[in-house]
Scaffold this active site. Sequence first.
Site, mmCIF file in Angstrom:
data_model
loop_
_atom_site.group_PDB
_atom_site.id
_atom_site.type_symbol
_atom_site.label_atom_id
_atom_site.label_comp_id
_atom_site.label_asym_id
_atom_site.label_seq_id
_atom_site.Cartn_x
_atom_site.Cartn_y
_atom_site.Cartn_z
ATOM 1 N N GLU A 1 0.859 -1.166 0.000
ATOM 2 C CA GLU A 1 0.000 0.000 0.000
ATOM 3 C C GLU A 1 0.907 1.231 0.000
ATOM 4 O O GLU A 1 1.622 1.482 0.953
ATOM 5 C CB GLU A 1 -0.892 -0.045 1.248
ATOM 6 C CG GLU A 1 -2.052 0.902 1.239
ATOM 7 C CD GLU A 1 -2.861 0.861 -0.054
ATOM 8 O OE1 GLU A 1 -2.918 -0.164 -0.743
ATOM 9 O OE2 GLU A 1 -3.424 1.913 -0.386
ATOM 10 N N GLU B 1 -0.649 9.836 -5.620
ATOM 11 C CA GLU B 1 0.476 8.936 -5.391
ATOM 12 C C GLU B 1 1.021 8.362 -6.701
ATOM 13 O O GLU B 1 2.215 8.085 -6.805
ATOM 14 C CB GLU B 1 0.059 7.827 -4.413
ATOM 15 C CG GLU B 1 -0.145 8.386 -3.011
ATOM 16 C CD GLU B 1 -1.139 7.614 -2.155
ATOM 17 O OE1 GLU B 1 -1.499 8.135 -1.089
ATOM 18 O OE2 GLU B 1 -1.566 6.515 -2.555
ATOM 19 N N ASP C 1 -7.206 2.556 2.200
ATOM 20 C CA ASP C 1 -6.687 1.278 2.709
ATOM 21 C C ASP C 1 -7.727 0.172 2.531
ATOM 22 O O ASP C 1 -7.403 -0.959 2.173
ATOM 23 C CB ASP C 1 -6.330 1.380 4.201
ATOM 24 C CG ASP C 1 -5.343 2.512 4.469
ATOM 25 O OD1 ASP C 1 -4.582 2.858 3.549
ATOM 26 O OD2 ASP C 1 -5.350 3.049 5.594
HETATM 27 P P1 ADP Z 1 -6.963 7.678 2.759
HETATM 28 O O1 ADP Z 1 -5.502 7.383 2.850
HETATM 29 O O2 ADP Z 1 -7.457 8.663 3.773
HETATM 30 O O3 ADP Z 1 -7.791 6.462 2.690
HETATM 31 P P2 ADP Z 1 -6.843 7.982 -0.091
HETATM 32 O O4 ADP Z 1 -6.671 9.162 -0.954
HETATM 33 O O5 ADP Z 1 -5.798 6.926 -0.142
HETATM 34 O O6 ADP Z 1 -7.119 8.471 1.385
HETATM 35 O O7 ADP Z 1 -8.219 7.241 -0.476
HETATM 36 C C1 ADP Z 1 -9.390 7.897 -0.551
HETATM 37 C C2 ADP Z 1 -10.287 7.113 -1.505
HETATM 38 O O8 ADP Z 1 -11.510 6.835 -0.852
HETATM 39 C C3 ADP Z 1 -10.660 7.875 -2.753
HETATM 40 O O9 ADP Z 1 -9.746 7.613 -3.803
HETATM 41 C C4 ADP Z 1 -12.047 7.364 -3.093
HETATM 42 O O10 ADP Z 1 -11.934 6.279 -3.998
HETATM 43 C C5 ADP Z 1 -12.573 6.847 -1.754
HETATM 44 N N1 ADP Z 1 -13.613 7.734 -1.209
HETATM 45 C C6 ADP Z 1 -13.435 8.916 -0.587
HETATM 46 N N2 ADP Z 1 -14.613 9.469 -0.217
HETATM 47 C C7 ADP Z 1 -15.578 8.601 -0.607
HETATM 48 C C8 ADP Z 1 -17.015 8.601 -0.537
HETATM 49 N N3 ADP Z 1 -17.690 9.609 0.019
HETATM 50 N N4 ADP Z 1 -17.673 7.532 -1.043
HETATM 51 C C9 ADP Z 1 -17.008 6.508 -1.623
HETATM 52 N N5 ADP Z 1 -15.657 6.468 -1.735
HETATM 53 C C10 ADP Z 1 -14.951 7.492 -1.236
#
Ligand code: ADP
Length: 496
Positions: A286, A317, A475
């Site tokens: 990850e 990323e 994650d």
């Molecule tokens: P984190 O490390 O906080 O998980 P990331 O950027 O790695 O943040 O991942 C966030 C991902 O979560 C986004 O790419 C999206 O696909 C998903 N996501 C964020 N908000 C929502 C939402 N409201 N509903 C569905 N998926 C979401």
Amino acid sequence: MGEGMNINEWEKRYSIAYYNISKILTGIRGIFVAYNCNVDAIKHVKEKDIHKLISTVGKKSVQQRVTEYPREIQDPVDLVARLVIAMRDGKAAEVPTYTTEIHKWLMDNLVFDKARMGGQAGIISNLLANLGINNVIVYVPWLSKEQAEYFVDTANIKYPVIEDGVLKFKHPSEAYDSYQKPKVNWILEFSKGTKFELAEEVFEVPRDNRLIISSRPTWVRIDMSEDLYEHLSKMNGMIDGAILSGYQMIKEEYEDGTTYRHYVKRAVKVIERLKEGNPNMRIHVEFTSIQNKVIRKAILKDIVYKHVSSLGLDTIEVANALNVLGHEELAYAVISKGENSISALYEGAVKLLCELKLERVHVHSLGFYICVASRDFPLTVEEHRDALMFSATLAAAQALHGDIGSLKDGQTALKVPISERGHDDLEQLEKYLVRRDVCTGTEFEDGCICAINHDLIVIPTKVVQDPVGTVGIGDTISAGAFAAILAMLRKKQIDN
Ligand code: ADP
């Protein structure tokens, strides 16, 4: 657009995929998860709290320290100064602290409203345990008593310990090191409109936001005890894959003179050891944002390259990774807001797949996922797609409920509609692929594309309008999809 799947058909596919994967998840023997985990202590800072903090450390010193803009938290004055700055500007910020004294001080002077599991390995192991995976073998080099309390209380979470030279497994709450101090990150949230006073000036918070004090004590090492390392291959037969994260915590240099090279070498040895005697073992890494380019490059070129099968990451990323691999222009195109960003994202994912010798790259974005996989990977594009839809359903469930207690909880998110915006965004990619003769419009529509030198899978995802929480969704997406992949691979192994 082409003839293929409209949103309704996608919805049907989602239900089938969730059902298919749920059914076979327990076929997985187990998953090893390491390294990073911490406690997130969350406090909503109100007017009386900020006033109290300012007066505790002294107005004058805060005022002075605000102008110095501390980049790290060494003492309570640094902390209050950075909080004042964050609240004054309404900006999100993350500041490191290298001692655990700040945690003690905050416990004495502020106290948190709630606390929860943090860190990728911590979040992922709880998720996998809740989904009912047989063995979730979690390893954290700094398992303290406080930390152990945040693992879900289920029998399938197992922490490896060596007793009298024998490898045993215990729940983290029975395996912690009582001398180990906790790694606690503080998340100080504040709301728009909160007022406070400093040096005769009154400030009003312009926007809801948060300041994160991330704990990076010097004892944090991405490493494994010699004992466990020696016994690692004994887990053979108990696990089908591993999810590794936390490499971003490796530092270029340590106080004792060791450098990142030492920890990178150790990280690689662990992976080699996990694969020993099991050619089917799959490793997922990850990836996460990391400022330090030396470390970012070492993670990709030394740890991931040739050793890892699967990589999960978000769009930013992807750009960061491309940057250190020498593809600055493509990286720039990925983060640009233009029409080409989605095709750049795809091209970037292909570059990562080929140059890092991976088997699959899973990119998640808000509204769609793109996955590229090597053609000789033993799953069909439709199976890859099931894995993505399964993970997107879990992501929506997490946005909906804040966490996922079971497969049933996950299933409730099937009712969340697929994002039209995400579905539309994919059209840009379709145009590009058709223009480049990678596929026809019809082939694109079901999201399963067999290109000449790789498979490509794209899906529109379910997006929750008012999410309860968004921490750790990335994650969840990567771990959910990887578990689905392992389940399908395992099923093939057994069927053959
Ligand atoms: P984190 O490390 O906080 O998980 P990331 O950027 O790695 O943040 O991942 C966030 C991902 O979560 C986004 O790419 C999206 O696909 C998903 N996501 C964020 N908000 C929502 C939402 N409201 N509903 C569905 N998926 C979401």
